[in-house]
Design a protein around this motif. Structure first.
Motif, PDB file in Angstrom:
ATOM      1  N   GLN A 142       0.833  -1.208   0.000  1.00 50.51           N
ATOM      2  CA  GLN A 142       0.000   0.000   0.000  1.00 50.51           C
ATOM      3  C   GLN A 142       0.860   1.247   0.000  1.00 50.51           C
ATOM      4  N   GLN A 143       1.962   1.204   0.753  1.00 53.05           N
ATOM      5  CA  GLN A 143       2.833   2.381   0.788  1.00 53.05           C
ATOM      6  C   GLN A 143       3.394   2.675  -0.597  1.00 53.05           C
TER       7      GLN A 143
ATOM      8  N   LEU B 155       1.986   1.841  -3.455  1.00 49.73           N
ATOM      9  CA  LEU B 155       0.883   2.335  -4.267  1.00 49.73           C
ATOM     10  C   LEU B 155       0.692   3.830  -4.062  1.00 49.73           C
ATOM     11  N   ILE B 156       0.731   4.227  -2.781  1.00 48.64           N
ATOM     12  CA  ILE B 156       0.552   5.653  -2.466  1.00 48.64           C
ATOM     13  C   ILE B 156       1.641   6.461  -3.155  1.00 48.64           C
TER      14      ILE B 156
ATOM     15  N   TRP C 233       0.910   6.697  -7.028  1.00 51.05           N
ATOM     16  CA  TRP C 233      -0.206   7.551  -7.421  1.00 51.05           C
ATOM     17  C   TRP C 233       0.057   9.006  -7.062  1.00 51.05           C
TER      18      TRP C 233
END
Lengths: 407, 525
Positions: free
Chosen positions: B507-508, B510-511, B514
């Motif tokens: 998730q990190q 991905l952040i 994006w």
């Protein structure tokens, strides 16, 4: 089997507004004519849309009124535009795709049949999900029909079309039946002829640079959008499948948690809870990607086809014009039927010029709309992805904190 | 798009029962081995290290684990040590994690407060293995660290064609003094591992010890490797097997009795190992195994045991439930691995398509943004792929291991049933002999009477032995199950936390991606 009654208030939710905004950024809400779909009803094999109009135009008997329309009537309206020679120079807003609930219905049916083989919680969970999926498809189809109407209402020429007014106002059934087999076959042949002709016409080199460039551009662009649209669909489907798996994992972890005799029981329950939440987020990510990316690409696939059709019509007119010129020269040479040839040539010339003029503006508008729509959607996609990833991260980190603290 | 295929389920003969080795011969063997080592030296590693030290050793172990991760053939997909963003190579962590041992390790050198005396000194008693009273106490008191690291690495193909096989380097680093050196490196092939397991199972299963099952054979996977296909799936197969073999060895040495077993020591240390031919499916021993398995299955159905001890009944039920749920979970996780791989492939393909779209777009800013989108999606596809490896190597393999372990546990419960049956049979026999003797007394045949009396004595002895064995195995099982459950809790906890950490990392990333893309999208004018 499943009646999905979507009340009016469901409809004025952000989903629709976003969808509408997604592809038609330039449409100002013009007070003279505002069209929307205020309600929809899904019956066994058809969807009934309530088309609501607000207008200050003198053509209409009232200022505000609603009628009920079905998909076939939208198609009739679209086809009437396409067949109208007057509109040859415009990009005809693409027709909305037919509502397709078959896949969803099948899944619901299978679920019903398999009810005995799963636990009550699993069944209710899956039922809720499938219902949500059905609802999502339903909302999408409504949105796409609405977008079509809004595009027509926003177009300076098309909004004045008589058929359009009849469509909006006439509160009886338009008695527009779907095409029967014979007509469908005719359509098929027409399309074959048209594409063959299209190839011939496309082969004619255009004197005008602008149109020549547009032709090459649109051809390539259309193919690539088609490819991207298909690939994005596949990607999103995999995403959904992965989210479904996480759902099942969460359920099994829950069972493990309730059964386990060791310290692991609390652990499993906590992780199960976590996965339930992250799965919801993953499903939302897939849904948002579908909305912002896949739908955008699908729409521009249809629009670029409509633009190609415009170019084809112009190309056809050009060929006709050139043929008329040649015929005129021949007639002059033979000094036979010169007047007739002259009038034909005049007609072709006018037609061609009329189309060219409006086509140019239409194509420029198309580009503007396209850029704006992509910008809006890509920005929103990135923002939503970020929001979900941050949400996910927070859930994971807080759960990890609790789990590590326990040990 | 390749889903992880289920390999052929030829479960190992963890409950193989070819003839028990005579206890006396085992005792003699141990005696001999203990003579080769200085008993005093064995006391050396009674270090009382605290938890911090364990983590220090965990820090050091990355080298060992890294080594194994890096030494994997270059075309392997698993470890991505060249990715600068990813210092915690998921792979190394996976191998490292499994080689980490708990602070509450049962001491190897247990047996009473005085550390100078070792239990490996063999007393010529017949039942050598009955040290349980001592071990029980010490498990709680003497929490020595378990200082042994094992890595399986460097798969190498030897030979070619259908006779080819893979050889793995097994490296043992330890300060335990039952080992002759601090660091040993040997080469072993898959059948060697199976052979080890087979020997351990035959020695210990019938006493109620839970012997960790060896990794499964796979005809399909191995054939591909033999035939020389250097494609992705055969590389993954070798990696999967290497990892499984490593976990197998680590589980085996975690078991206090098995660690000291001479076969285990020989496996880890000696450079030459006699070829374990009996592990082949169609060998004589293989066929015998199959026959025994069938016989066992039949017997299991016919033995109706009067369970006097509720603990056993409860535990069996619990393991049954656990088995069902773990299998279900395993199936779901395998499906997730498959779908995530699919997602990765589809994302990559979308990325390419988006790049093409960007190329044909004639508005420059939009074109650039689309290319950026393509790049983001490409990075994301890599992320999905890495995550699917985590899914697999952390969770899926753990679950697979536990499904097999529980089969071993169930096998041990079956052994207890068998012991009970044997005891009951002996009682029945005794009864018959007594009746026969009574009959003979009336018939008054003095020579036969003597024989009958002898037989009665013999069977009385057998009944007593049967009862003792049954009680012993029951006691062993209780202890083993306790240990197993403790390990299970630890394993799952550690692995799940590791897995959640991998999800956090994803998730990190991905952040990050994006966030980098957003301004590009906004810049479209």
């Amino acid at each position: 089997m499943l009646l999905c009654n979507v009340a009016a208030d469901h409809f004025n939710n952000c989903f629709l507004i976003l969808m509408l905004g997604a592809v038609n950024v330039d449409l100002q809400t013009d007070a003279t004519l505002q069209v929307d779909i205020s309600d929809a009803l899904s019956e066994r094999d058809k969807v009934k849309f309530t088309v609501h109009t607000k207008s200050t135009l003198p053509n209409f008997k009232q200022n505000e009124f609603s009628v009920v329309r079905q998909h076939e009537e939208f198609i009739w309206l679209h086809d009437s535009f396409v067949e109208n020679e007057e509109y040859a120079g415009y990009i005809i807003p693409p027709a909305p795709p037919k509502p397709d609930f078959d896949a969803s219905r099948e899944k619901l049916q299978k679920l019903g049949e398999g009810e005995g083989s799963m636990t009550k919680e699993e069944f209710t969970k899956m039922k809720q999900e499938l219902e949500a999926e059905y609802l999502a498809i339903f909302k999408k189809t409504v949105a796409m029909h609405e977008v079509f109407l809004c595009r027509v209402a926003a177009h300076p020429v098309l909004r004045k079309d008589l058929n359009f007014h009849v469509f909006l106002e006439y509160n009886q059934d338009l008695s527009v039946r779907g095409k029967n087999k014979k007509e469908k076959l005719e359509d098929f042949f027409k399309n074959v002829v048209k594409s063959a002709d299209g190839v011939l016409v496309a082969g004619v080199k255009d004197v005008d640079d602008f149109f020549e460039h547009e032709k090459t551009f649109l051809l390539e662009y259309h193919n690539r959008v088609k490819d991207s649209s298909a690939k994005s669909d596949r990607m999103i489907r995999s995403h959904k499948s992965a989210a479904d798996d996480i759902n099942r994992i969460a359920s099994t972890l829950y069972t493990l948690g309730t059964q386990d005799s060791t310290d692991l029981c609390k652990f499993f329950l906590k992780v199960s809870e976590l996965f339930e939440k992250t799965r919801k987020i993953e499903a939302r990510v897939a849904a948002d990607e579908d909305l912002k990316l896949a739908d955008l690409l699908k729409y521009y696939l249809r629009e670029s086809q409509a633009a190609k059709d415009l170019l084809y019509r112009r190309g056809r007119a050009l060929v006709d014009y050139e043929n008329a010129n040649k015929a005129l020269d021949k007639a002059r040479a033979k000094n036979k039927d010169v007047l007739q040839a002259e009038t034909t040539q005049q007609v072709c010339c006018q037609k061609f010029e009329k189309i060219s003029e409006s086509a140019k503006q239409e194509l420029i508008d198309f580009k503007t709309r396209r850029v704006a729509a992509f910008r809006k959607n890509l920005v929103e996609l990135a923002e939503l992805e970020l929001k979900h990833a941050k949400g996910n991260l927070q859930l994971l980190q807080s759960c990890l904190g609790v789990l590590k603290g326990d040990t | 798009m390749s889903c992880m295929r289920r390999f052929c389920h030829e479960t190992q003969s963890h409950d193989s029962l070819h003839s028990c080795m005579c206890r006396r011969s085992v005792a003699l063997l141990l005696l001999k081995m203990s003579e080769e080592r200085d008993p005093a030296a064995l006391s050396g590693s009674a270090q009382t290290e605290g938890e911090e030290d364990l983590f220090v050793s965990a820090m050091e172990s990355p080298e060992a684990a890294r080594l194994s991760a890096e030494d994997i053939s270059p075309s392997s997909n698993g470890p991505r040590d060249d990715d600068p963003d990813d210092p915690d190579d998921l792979f190394a962590e996976a191998t490292e994690e499994v080689s980490l041992d708990s602070p509450e390790r049962q001491p190897i050198l247990s047996d009473g407060p005085s550390p100078a005396i070792t239990p490996v000194t063999i007393s010529p008693r017949v039942d050598v293995f009955d040290r349980s009273p001592d071990l029980d106490e010490d498990e709680e008191e003497n929490r020595d660290t378990f200082d042994i690291q094992i890595s399986v690495s460097d798969p190498e193909k030897v030979g070619d064609g259908m006779n080819a096989y893979m050889v793995y380097k097994v490296m043992t680093k330890t300060s335990l003094s039952i080992f002759s050196r601090d660091e040993v490196c040997v080469k072993r092939r898959f059948s060697d591992f199976l052979g080890l397991h087979s020997k351990l199972a035959s020695k210990y299963m019938h006493m109620g010890y839970i012997v960790p099952p060896a990794p499964e054979k796979s005809i399909v996977g191995m054939t591909k490797v033999k035939v020389g296909k250097e494609d992705l799936s055969s590389v993954e197969f070798v990696e999967k097997r290497r990892s499984a073999l490593e976990r197998y060895l680590l589980r085996t040495v975690k078991h206090p009795a098995l660690l000291k077993d001479p076969d285990v020591l020989q496996f880890l240390e000696s450079s030459e190992l006699p070829r374990a031919v009996s592990t082949q499916a169609l060998s004589g021993a293989g066929i015998l195994r199959m026959v025994n398995k069938a016989a066992d299955a039949v017997n299991k159905m016919t033995i109706k045991m009067n369970e006097s001890d509720a603990w056993f009944e409860e535990k069996q039920q619990q393991f049954e439930n656990l088995d069902v749920q773990l299998r279900k979970l395993h199936a779901s996780v395998e499906s997730l691995v498959c779908h995530r791989k699919e997602l990765s492939v589809n994302t990559a393909s979308f990325a390419k398509s988006a790049a093409m779209l960007g190329n044909s777009e004639d508005h420059t800013a939009l074109s650039r943004a689309l290319s950026q989108l393509a790049e983001v999606e490409e990075k994301i596809d890599q992320l999905h792929q890495d995550q699917s490896y985590a899914d697999f190597y952390l969770i899926s393999e753990l679950l697979g291991d536990y499904v097999r372990l529980i089969t071993a546990v169930k096998g041990v419960f079956d052994q207890r049933m068998k012991a009970w049956a044997k005891w009951q049979d002996a009682q029945v026999m005794l009864q018959r002999k007594r009746e026969a003797e009574a009959k003979l007394q009336y018939a008054s045949k003095p020579d036969k009477l003597q024989q009958a009396t002898d037989e009665i004595r013999e069977w009385e002895g057998k009944v007593q032995q049967g009862e003792r064995d049954f009680e012993q195995i029951s006691k062993n099982i209780r202890r083993e199950v306790g240990r197993f459950e403790k390990d299970r809790v630890k394993d799952f906890r550690v692995v799940i936390i590791k897995y959640l950490e991998s999800l956090v990392h994803t998730q990190q990333q991905l952040i990050k991606y994006w966030e980098a893309f957003l301004p590009e999208a906004k810049a479209i004018a």
